[in-house]
Design a protein around this motif. Sequence first.
Motif, PDB file in Angstrom:
ATOM      1  N   ASN B 105      -6.523  31.482  59.703  1.00  0.00           N
ATOM      2  CA  ASN B 105      -6.268  31.746  58.289  1.00  0.00           C
ATOM      3  C   ASN B 105      -4.930  32.471  58.143  1.00  0.00           C
ATOM      4  N   GLY B 106      -3.921  31.751  57.681  1.00  0.00           N
ATOM      5  CA  GLY B 106      -2.563  32.289  57.615  1.00  0.00           C
ATOM      6  C   GLY B 106      -2.471  33.573  56.817  1.00  0.00           C
ATOM      7  N   GLU B 107      -3.196  33.642  55.697  1.00  0.00           N
ATOM      8  CA  GLU B 107      -3.095  34.818  54.831  1.00  0.00           C
ATOM      9  C   GLU B 107      -3.699  36.050  55.508  1.00  0.00           C
ATOM     10  N   LEU B 108      -4.849  35.872  56.149  1.00  0.00           N
ATOM     11  CA  LEU B 108      -5.456  37.007  56.867  1.00  0.00           C
ATOM     12  C   LEU B 108      -4.605  37.389  58.075  1.00  0.00           C
ATOM     13  N   ALA B 109      -4.032  36.392  58.751  1.00  0.00           N
ATOM     14  CA  ALA B 109      -3.178  36.681  59.905  1.00  0.00           C
ATOM     15  C   ALA B 109      -2.000  37.549  59.471  1.00  0.00           C
ATOM     16  N   GLU B 110      -1.385  37.228  58.327  1.00  0.00           N
ATOM     17  CA  GLU B 110      -0.270  38.040  57.812  1.00  0.00           C
ATOM     18  C   GLU B 110      -0.733  39.461  57.492  1.00  0.00           C
ATOM     19  N   THR B 111      -1.947  39.557  56.945  1.00  0.00           N
ATOM     20  CA  THR B 111      -2.504  40.859  56.584  1.00  0.00           C
ATOM     21  C   THR B 111      -2.750  41.705  57.833  1.00  0.00           C
ATOM     22  N   ALA B 112      -3.326  41.075  58.864  1.00  0.00           N
ATOM     23  CA  ALA B 112      -3.577  41.787  60.125  1.00  0.00           C
ATOM     24  C   ALA B 112      -2.247  42.227  60.742  1.00  0.00           C
ATOM     25  N   LYS B 113      -1.263  41.348  60.709  1.00  0.00           N
ATOM     26  CA  LYS B 113       0.069  41.677  61.233  1.00  0.00           C
ATOM     27  C   LYS B 113       0.645  42.900  60.536  1.00  0.00           C
ATOM     28  N   ALA B 114       0.528  42.920  59.203  1.00  0.00           N
ATOM     29  CA  ALA B 114       1.058  44.051  58.431  1.00  0.00           C
ATOM     30  C   ALA B 114       0.354  45.347  58.826  1.00  0.00           C
ATOM     31  N   PHE B 115      -0.965  45.277  59.016  1.00  0.00           N
ATOM     32  CA  PHE B 115      -1.727  46.462  59.415  1.00  0.00           C
ATOM     33  C   PHE B 115      -1.259  46.982  60.773  1.00  0.00           C
ATOM     34  N   PHE B 116      -1.188  46.086  61.760  1.00  0.00           N
ATOM     35  CA  PHE B 116      -0.837  46.558  63.114  1.00  0.00           C
ATOM     36  C   PHE B 116       0.631  46.974  63.205  1.00  0.00           C
ATOM     37  N   ALA B 117       1.492  46.343  62.402  1.00  0.00           N
ATOM     38  CA  ALA B 117       2.902  46.761  62.384  1.00  0.00           C
ATOM     39  C   ALA B 117       3.008  48.174  61.805  1.00  0.00           C
ATOM     40  N   ASP B 118       2.228  48.453  60.766  1.00  0.00           N
ATOM     41  CA  ASP B 118       2.227  49.792  60.174  1.00  0.00           C
ATOM     42  C   ASP B 118       1.745  50.833  61.185  1.00  0.00           C
ATOM     43  N   ARG B 119       0.666  50.504  61.912  1.00  0.00           N
ATOM     44  CA  ARG B 119       0.158  51.442  62.925  1.00  0.00           C
ATOM     45  C   ARG B 119       1.199  51.698  64.004  1.00  0.00           C
TER      46      ARG B 119
END
Lengths: 187, 187
Positions: B105-119
């Motif tokens: 799921n591209g949209e969730l993948a982008e969301t997960a990426k944003a979360f881990f990049a922030d961490r």
Amino acid sequence: MAPRAQERIFEATLRLLAEHGYDGLTVEGVAKESGVNKTTLYRWWSSKAALARDALVHSELLALDPPDTGSLRGDLIALVEHVIGLLTLPSVRAVVAAMAGAAGNGELAETAKAFFADRFDREQAIFERARERGDLPPGADPMLVVDLLAGAVWTRLLLRQEPLGDAFAARAVDLVLGGSPGSPRPA
Amino acid sequence: MAPRAQERIFEATLRLLAEHGYDGLTVEGVAKESGVNKTTLYRWWSSKAALARDALVHSELLALDPPDTGSLRGDLIALVEHVIGLLTLPSVRAVVAAMAGAAGNGELAETAKAFFADRFDREQAIFERARERGDLPPGADPMLVVDLLAGAVWTRLLLRQEPLGDAFAARAVDLVLGGSPGSPRPA
């Protein structure tokens, strides 16, 4: 049962587990997906849990022959590369993601436990040979080594969704074996 | 929006993500679950993706203040203990498991990426301080260090479903920092 038929059943089971989660997995669905009738499936596997466990442990899709390269470093690099190869397959990623959500489901949790325990049993060969060669530092904790290395691959690919970068396996292994932190080391 | 109302919305979002997956998450569902009306939600977040990303990055449930103990070893042990604390909460485990299934799921993948990049941005503080102190070996790869350590916790708890054992955080950090492999080392 013929190995080819069995593998077809296992892969149908893993596909349904990946697509619908453990709750959505049924022996009836596997019968439909694999083209093997339900009575035959129940003759070999007494329950959905037994079928799921066998599919995880014995499917060729997830096969693991522990590498034997002659050194602990070489074996661990080959092991990490094997995990990378697996987690690059969308079908395997989806199965792993389903297992990661097992906590709320006791039956799936037991199934995941059986799978990872089987893998760790196989990986023991790497550490036993290292011990015989005197390659393994005393007090080393093989499960911790495996969990650090495999975990780094899962985290980077499945959670962070970022590429591994060059020579990831070698860099990870060298860091864990107490080599230079994250920089390549000659073989 | 008042911080308390916002946190209620974020936690409702994460709960629905964990229970129904990203496909089953809707702004309407969050409105119902949080008791905040849909129009208000859309005034603050233009889409489900924007709401999910904000909930992951800013919810108190997943909060991360990078530790500052005075040493790289101490900071990393505290970080691993924080990850252990998070992954012991069923609500957090379920959110992480949902993210692990994001690949399709591209949209969730982008969301997960944003979360881990922030961490990872926040975790940089640990490595910057270590660099200033001369604690960080040259050529060290902070993301690899974090992925090995956090990955070992995910693997042991979410996949292997086995207990961490005594002093897991210290043993893992010492192994990755090139100390004794898996055996405790004095602080």
